[in-house]
Design an enzyme around this catalytic site. Structure first.
Site, PDB file in Angstrom:
ATOM      1  N   ILE A  12       0.952  -1.256  -0.026  1.00 57.40           N
ATOM      2  CA  ILE A  12       0.073   0.170  -0.067  1.00 57.40           C
ATOM      3  C   ILE A  12       0.796   1.383   0.023  1.00 57.40           C
ATOM      4  O   ILE A  12       0.605   2.236  -0.947  1.00 57.40           O
ATOM      5  CB  ILE A  12      -0.929   0.059   0.993  1.00 57.40           C
ATOM      6  CG1 ILE A  12      -1.690  -1.274   1.241  1.00 57.40           C
ATOM      7  CG2 ILE A  12      -1.979   1.187   1.273  1.00 57.40           C
ATOM      8  CD1 ILE A  12      -2.475  -1.322   2.600  1.00 57.40           C
ATOM      9  N   ASN A  35       9.981  -6.799   4.599  1.00 59.30           N
ATOM     10  CA  ASN A  35       8.971  -7.113   4.092  1.00 59.30           C
ATOM     11  C   ASN A  35       8.712  -6.632   2.561  1.00 59.30           C
ATOM     12  O   ASN A  35       7.667  -6.410   2.336  1.00 59.30           O
ATOM     13  CB  ASN A  35       7.552  -6.912   4.835  1.00 59.30           C
ATOM     14  CG  ASN A  35       6.686  -8.276   4.428  1.00 59.30           C
ATOM     15  OD1 ASN A  35       6.674  -9.061   3.638  1.00 59.30           O
ATOM     16  ND2 ASN A  35       5.393  -7.776   4.460  1.00 59.30           N
ATOM     17  N   LYS A  85       2.204  -7.073   9.599  1.00 56.31           N
ATOM     18  CA  LYS A  85       0.546  -7.218   9.457  1.00 56.31           C
ATOM     19  C   LYS A  85       0.033  -8.485   9.432  1.00 56.31           C
ATOM     20  O   LYS A  85      -1.075  -8.856   8.947  1.00 56.31           O
ATOM     21  CB  LYS A  85       0.493  -6.524   8.159  1.00 56.31           C
ATOM     22  CG  LYS A  85       0.924  -7.156   6.893  1.00 56.31           C
ATOM     23  CD  LYS A  85       0.784  -6.356   5.581  1.00 56.31           C
ATOM     24  CE  LYS A  85       1.485  -7.120   4.571  1.00 56.31           C
ATOM     25  NZ  LYS A  85       0.910  -6.771   3.060  1.00 56.31           N
ATOM     26  N   SER A 125      -7.241  -0.426  10.513  1.00 55.81           N
ATOM     27  CA  SER A 125      -7.721  -1.764   9.866  1.00 55.81           C
ATOM     28  C   SER A 125      -9.059  -2.379  10.238  1.00 55.81           C
ATOM     29  O   SER A 125      -9.510  -1.704  11.507  1.00 55.81           O
ATOM     30  CB  SER A 125      -6.965  -2.926  10.408  1.00 55.81           C
ATOM     31  OG  SER A 125      -7.406  -4.193   9.925  1.00 55.81           O
ATOM     32  N   TYR A 150      -2.090  -8.840  16.373  1.00 56.60           N
ATOM     33  CA  TYR A 150      -2.060  -7.774  15.289  1.00 56.60           C
ATOM     34  C   TYR A 150      -3.318  -6.949  15.322  1.00 56.60           C
ATOM     35  O   TYR A 150      -3.041  -5.558  15.233  1.00 56.60           O
ATOM     36  CB  TYR A 150      -2.124  -8.608  13.857  1.00 56.60           C
ATOM     37  CG  TYR A 150      -2.322  -7.794  12.803  1.00 56.60           C
ATOM     38  CD1 TYR A 150      -1.607  -6.473  12.263  1.00 56.60           C
ATOM     39  CD2 TYR A 150      -3.702  -7.581  12.213  1.00 56.60           C
ATOM     40  CE1 TYR A 150      -2.163  -5.587  11.227  1.00 56.60           C
ATOM     41  CE2 TYR A 150      -4.190  -6.561  11.221  1.00 56.60           C
ATOM     42  CZ  TYR A 150      -3.135  -5.555  10.787  1.00 56.60           C
ATOM     43  OH  TYR A 150      -3.634  -4.639   9.773  1.00 56.60           O
ATOM     44  N   LYS A 154      -3.587  -2.587  16.336  1.00 55.49           N
ATOM     45  CA  LYS A 154      -4.488  -1.387  15.666  1.00 55.49           C
ATOM     46  C   LYS A 154      -5.282  -0.836  16.716  1.00 55.49           C
ATOM     47  O   LYS A 154      -5.413   0.443  16.528  1.00 55.49           O
ATOM     48  CB  LYS A 154      -5.281  -1.907  14.269  1.00 55.49           C
ATOM     49  CG  LYS A 154      -4.224  -2.640  13.258  1.00 55.49           C
ATOM     50  CD  LYS A 154      -3.152  -1.471  12.771  1.00 55.49           C
ATOM     51  CE  LYS A 154      -2.511  -1.939  11.571  1.00 55.49           C
ATOM     52  NZ  LYS A 154      -1.497  -0.777  11.149  1.00 55.49           N
ATOM     53  N   TYR A 178      -8.622   0.375   6.789  1.00 52.14           N
ATOM     54  CA  TYR A 178      -8.964  -0.355   5.743  1.00 52.14           C
ATOM     55  C   TYR A 178      -9.522  -1.879   5.904  1.00 52.14           C
ATOM     56  O   TYR A 178      -9.713  -2.543   6.674  1.00 52.14           O
ATOM     57  CB  TYR A 178      -7.648  -1.069   4.891  1.00 52.14           C
ATOM     58  CG  TYR A 178      -6.227   0.004   5.066  1.00 52.14           C
ATOM     59  CD1 TYR A 178      -6.544   1.436   5.066  1.00 52.14           C
ATOM     60  CD2 TYR A 178      -4.794  -0.652   5.042  1.00 52.14           C
ATOM     61  CE1 TYR A 178      -5.371   2.326   4.998  1.00 52.14           C
ATOM     62  CE2 TYR A 178      -4.006   0.272   5.139  1.00 52.14           C
ATOM     63  CZ  TYR A 178      -3.987   1.642   4.967  1.00 52.14           C
ATOM     64  OH  TYR A 178      -3.017   2.402   5.190  1.00 52.14           O
ATOM     65  N   ASN A 180     -10.073  -4.986   2.692  1.00 51.00           N
ATOM     66  CA  ASN A 180      -9.232  -5.992   1.906  1.00 51.00           C
ATOM     67  C   ASN A 180      -8.667  -5.601   0.830  1.00 51.00           C
ATOM     68  O   ASN A 180      -9.238  -5.595  -0.412  1.00 51.00           O
ATOM     69  CB  ASN A 180      -9.759  -7.140   1.600  1.00 51.00           C
ATOM     70  CG  ASN A 180     -10.609  -7.963   2.947  1.00 51.00           C
ATOM     71  OD1 ASN A 180     -11.037  -7.117   3.537  1.00 51.00           O
ATOM     72  ND2 ASN A 180      -9.895  -8.950   3.391  1.00 51.00           N
ATOM     73  N   LEU A 201      -6.001 -13.702   0.555  1.00 51.49           N
ATOM     74  CA  LEU A 201      -6.814 -14.539  -0.476  1.00 51.49           C
ATOM     75  C   LEU A 201      -6.207 -14.439  -1.896  1.00 51.49           C
ATOM     76  O   LEU A 201      -5.830 -15.503  -2.649  1.00 51.49           O
ATOM     77  CB  LEU A 201      -8.348 -14.250  -0.359  1.00 51.49           C
ATOM     78  CG  LEU A 201      -9.117 -15.165  -1.498  1.00 51.49           C
ATOM     79  CD1 LEU A 201      -8.601 -16.832  -1.381  1.00 51.49           C
ATOM     80  CD2 LEU A 201     -10.498 -14.665  -1.412  1.00 51.49           C
ATOM     81  N   ASP A 299     -11.857 -16.835  11.974  1.00 51.61           N
ATOM     82  CA  ASP A 299     -12.265 -15.923  10.875  1.00 51.61           C
ATOM     83  C   ASP A 299     -13.595 -15.470  11.027  1.00 51.61           C
ATOM     84  O   ASP A 299     -14.771 -15.927  11.449  1.00 51.61           O
ATOM     85  CB  ASP A 299     -12.409 -16.981   9.596  1.00 51.61           C
ATOM     86  CG  ASP A 299     -11.244 -17.127   8.882  1.00 51.61           C
ATOM     87  OD1 ASP A 299     -10.308 -16.185   8.906  1.00 51.61           O
ATOM     88  OD2 ASP A 299     -11.266 -17.930   8.101  1.00 51.61           O
TER      89      ASP A 299
END
Length: 338
Positions: A12, A35, A85, A125, A150, A154, A178, A180, A201, A299
């Site tokens: 980003i 990274n 992240k 996030s 993580y 945030k 944000y 995705n 994904l 999830d």
């Protein structure tokens, strides 16, 4: 105007550096390349015709941060992306995440607080919402207990900024939550470069299609959604990058109502895992090798944004469709594998 972009060689950050330079800003990038790759500078330069100033630095080094601010006293704004992240990694290495994501934020705010006027954009996030009770998610939705270290960084990061702004009236900050991010710049000069096995994904889809991964696992098809798979809000990374420029301009022009504001950045549309796969198959003409497996712990079922606040107050709106973002992601994957 001179803008510091921390983590500016990342996915980003690099796209935001491009948008800033195309708007005429002078960009300084700090990145420790843990990274990211310095080669990304070449992509930014190829798109904009101008190479940003780059300093390889680890923001956990307090003395180096202090030295940087002594040498760059003319910064007009700071966009802070530099953070670890990966949700899974944060569970395994929580102290690394707390040090890297919170310690560095504190060091930066200490220096901004000493300036007569400071403009700060924070990379936050939608993980701060956890499994929200109502869809789409507004900025007023309750912040639930974090699902991972993580996510917790945030939440705490936003609290640190809010508390600092309360006692520092000349510090003006915006947190962008944000959803995705996906895709690549239309020039295909920069895009997503995950190290190791992708956590997201879309790069897993493109790496499977190119032959780097044997198959894609879809974690659960028995969720209470139309096709049984989880739903997320997928936003083209260029749309997301443009949101940062719009938010920064608002602060610099003094058009913010409060000195700390929060905005969702997404498309406002939820797409299921299977819909994302079908989008890939449509734009690529390739059949994807995937299989349905058991649910993955942690999830959330659904997460997509109510973007009306960003649309109305920032004057920003996502422009690209899922298919357009997916096509750019596939073109990028094909390019980097060549």
């Amino acid at each position: 105007m001179k803008i510091l972009v921390t983590g500016g060689l990342g996915f980003i950050g690099s796209h935001t550096a491009v948008e800033l330079q195309q708007e005429g800003y002078e960009v300084v990038i700090i990145d420790n390349c843990s990274n990211a790759s310095e080669e990304v500078l070449e992509g930014i330069t190829a798109i904009t015709g101008k190479k940003p100033l780059f300093e390889k630095m680890d923001l956990r080094n307090k003395e180096e941060v202090a030295d940087f601010f002594k040498r760059h006293t003319d910064l007009d704004g700071l966009i802070h992306f530099a953070a670890s992240k990966a949700v899974g990694e944060s569970v395994q290495q929580p102290l690394l995440y707390y040090e890297n994501n919170l310690g560095t934020l504190v060091y930066l705010l200490q220096h901004l607080s000493g300036k007569k006027k400071a403009h700060f954009i924070f990379s936050s996030s939608c993980t701060v919402y956890g499994q929200a009770d109502v869809m789409p998610i507004t900025e007023d939705a309750p912040v639930k207990p974090a699902e991972s270290p993580y996510g917790n960084t945030k939440q705490i990061g936003e609290e640190i900024i809010s508390d600092t702004c309360k006692v520092t009236p000349h510090l003006h900050a915006i947190s962008l939550r944000y959803f995705n991010p996906m895709g690549a710049h239309p020039s295909i000069e920069i895009g997503e470069l995950p190290t190791g096995v992708p956590q997201n994904l879309v790069p897993f889809i493109t790496q499977t299609a190119i032959g780097l991964r044997e198959k894609l696992s879809v974690f659960g098809n028995d969720y209470p959604t139309a096709d049984g798979t989880c739903i997320r809000d997928y936003i083209h990374v260029v749309d997301l990058a443009k949101a940062h420029v719009v938010a920064l301009k608002k602060l610099i022009e003094g058009k913010n109502e409060k000195n700390y504001e929060v905005y969702n950045v997404g498309t406002g549309t939820g797409s299921s895992v299977l819909e994302v796969i079908h989008s890939f198959e449509k734009v690529s003409g390739k059949k994807l090798n995937y299989q349905i497996v058991g649910r993955r712990p942690g999830d959330v079922i659904k997460a997509y944004a109510d973007t009306s606040r960003a649309n109305a107050i920032l004057g920003w709106k996502a422009q690209s469709s899922l298919d357009e973002a997916m096509r750019s992601a596939w073109e990028w994957e094909q390019k980097i594998r060549k």
